[in-house]
Write an enzyme that holds these catalytic residues in place. Structure first.
Site, PDB file in Angstrom:
ATOM      1  N   LYS A 151     -82.718 -30.320 -61.595  1.00 20.70           N
ATOM      2  CA  LYS A 151     -81.797 -31.040 -62.469  1.00 20.70           C
ATOM      3  C   LYS A 151     -82.038 -32.562 -62.435  1.00 20.70           C
ATOM      4  CE  LYS A 151     -79.677 -27.512 -64.233  1.00 20.70           C
ATOM      5  NZ  LYS A 151     -80.633 -26.414 -63.957  1.00 20.70           N
TER       6      LYS A 151
HETATM    7  C1  LIG Z   1     -77.009 -24.104 -68.569  1.00 16.27           C
HETATM    8  C2  LIG Z   1     -76.874 -23.831 -67.105  1.00 16.27           C
HETATM    9  N1  LIG Z   1     -75.653 -23.546 -66.608  1.00 16.27           N
HETATM   10  C3  LIG Z   1     -75.461 -23.307 -65.305  1.00 16.27           C
HETATM   11  C4  LIG Z   1     -76.498 -23.356 -64.412  1.00 16.27           C
HETATM   12  C5  LIG Z   1     -76.234 -23.057 -62.978  1.00 16.27           C
HETATM   13  O1  LIG Z   1     -76.372 -24.171 -62.157  1.00 16.27           O
HETATM   14  P1  LIG Z   1     -76.312 -24.002 -60.573  1.00 16.27           P
HETATM   15  O2  LIG Z   1     -77.635 -23.460 -60.134  1.00 16.27           O
HETATM   16  O3  LIG Z   1     -76.053 -25.381 -60.036  1.00 16.27           O
HETATM   17  O4  LIG Z   1     -75.195 -23.074 -60.268  1.00 16.27           O
HETATM   18  C6  LIG Z   1     -77.781 -23.658 -64.860  1.00 16.27           C
HETATM   19  C7  LIG Z   1     -78.888 -23.706 -63.905  1.00 16.27           C
HETATM   20  O5  LIG Z   1     -80.024 -23.809 -64.159  1.00 16.27           O
HETATM   21  C8  LIG Z   1     -77.974 -23.903 -66.240  1.00 16.27           C
HETATM   22  O6  LIG Z   1     -79.183 -24.199 -66.741  1.00 16.27           O
END
Ligand SMILES: Cc1ncc(COP(=O)(O)O)c(C=O)c1O
Length: 386
Positions: free
Chosen positions: A184
């Site tokens: 990210k």
């Molecule tokens: C659009 C979206 N939402 C949620 C997530 C989930 O993030 P996390 O891994 O921090 O839970 C991601 C992860 O890549 C994502 O691309």
């Protein structure tokens, strides 16, 4: 000779982060404590919101938002099918139904003009995903939510720096979840932050993020004397801890400089690809600030001899790491089997699912890396031209 692979993503971790982590490890306090609180405060200041709650992921932020909004069995939550499974898994965990709405071809965001027709008595929330860092049409989403008494939970995993009509994402809807996953815009390895302006829900979210008990360890073992915790509600183990925050407190200071470098790379890509017949570029709207988390191109496979997957494979074989964000969730086996979603239901999402390719986009890339990506993509497309 196979060329060395340019990875799809590499995190930018500086000496400050490394020193901070070592200091944290040596301090003996590893779990949620002062560094997490400092990161939360700095984050809330950056977003311009009242509360930021450090969590172990964006997913847990989305889940807690659904829990405090009372989303439960038989309820429906409207969202986009062009997203990562995290967005919809948490809805299913609440025994609710993810109700998909097709996306706009220019942004891959939820098509807000189609939302209202999906609202019924079971609808409890709208969960927009700011795809690649392009904010969704929040004016329409907020006005629909007010009209139908719905909660707005924003998936801002890609949208840390984004603004909509001058307002920072994270200070608009009821709850907004950010991700600090390894790829990210800033990272804590794994991690997330949930923002809200609501004092009542902020307290509840904080309690729910740590087992549902009244006092976290930092308070219990502090200088104020011994304190019992009390179990107030059955919570979750979703808290961020100080080792993660050691990265976060330095990463957040660099957020805009990282973005500036990505903007330079985006400009080079746009200049190189805008006249290429086989590529369709996404079109950002005016009056938004794009977080440029992903650089997505749409391959016009009609003009090629091969499918998108062959193009992906060939680009990667020639040494450039690529990715796909995303193949529409409604066609994944789980959704076909359990919610009866079928091919043909979301034509834009289906068209784009078979054509999108994400190219490397991160501050560590040199100008030579960017040129190499451009030459490789154009070379591969040229070789597959009809
Ligand atoms: C659009 C979206 N939402 C949620 C997530 C989930 O993030 P996390 O891994 O921090 O839970 C991601 C992860 O890549 C994502 O691309």
């Amino acid at each position: 000779m196979t060329p060395e692979l340019l990875p799809f993503h590499q995190a930018s971790i500086g000496e400050e982060e490394v020193k901070e982590i070592i200091q944290t490890l040596n301090s003996g306090w590893l779990t949620t404590g002062q560094k997490t609180r400092l990161f939360e405060k700095t984050f809330a200041d950056y977003i311009g919101c009242k509360h930021a709650i450090g969590l172990n992921s964006c997913t847990s932020g989305l889940h807690l938002s659904l829990v405090v909004s009372g989303v439960s069995s038989g309820d429906e939550v409207i969202t986009s099918p062009i997203t990562f499974p995290a967005t919809t898994n948490v809805i299913v965990h609440q025994n609710a139904k993810p109700v998909f709405v097709d996306v706009e071809p220019e942004t891959l965001n939820i098509n807000c003009s189609e939302i209202e027709s999906k609202i019924n008595d079971s609808t409890k929330a709208i969960l927009p995903v700011h795809f690649a860092g392009h904010p969704c049409d929040m004016d329409t989403i907020i006005s629909l939510a007010q009209k139908h008494n719905l909660t707005v939970i924003e998936d801002a995993a890609h949208a840390l720096e984004s603004k909509y009509h001058g307002n920072k994402i994270g200070a608009i809807g009821n709850f907004t979840a950010f991700s600090f996953y390894a790829t990210k815009n800033i990272t804590t390895g794994e991690g997330g932050m949930l923002t809200t302006n609501d004092d009542h829900y902020a307290d509840k979210l904080r309690i729910l993020s740590l087992h549902g008990i009244s006092k976290n360890a930092w308070k219990r073992y502090g200088k104020e004397g011994f304190q019992h915790w009390e179990l107030l509600m059955p919570g979750y183990k979703y808290n961020m801890f100080d080792v993660q925050a050691s990265l976060g407190i330095h990463q957040i200071k660099k957020v805009e400089s990282f973005l500036n470098r990505r903007v330079q790379i985006v400009k080079k890509y746009n200049d190189a690809f805008e006249k290429t017949e086989e590529i369709q570029l996404l079109k950002p709207e005016s009056n938004i600030k794009h977080a440029h988390h992903l650089y997505v191109i749409v391959i016009k496979t009609e003009n090629l001899k091969v499918s998108r997957d062959k193009v992906l494979n060939e680009i990667q074989k020639r040494g450039i790491g690529v990715a796909v964000h995303f193949r529409s969730l409604h066609l994944q086996p789980f959704f076909k089997q359990h919610f009866n979603y079928k091919k043909g239901m979301f034509p834009q999402a289906e068209y784009l699912s078979d054509r999108v390719i994400s190219l490397p986009l991160y501050p560590k890339m040199t100008d030579e890396d960017v040129s190499r990506v451009i030459e490789t993509v154009l070379g591969v497309l040229h070789s597959f031209r009809q």
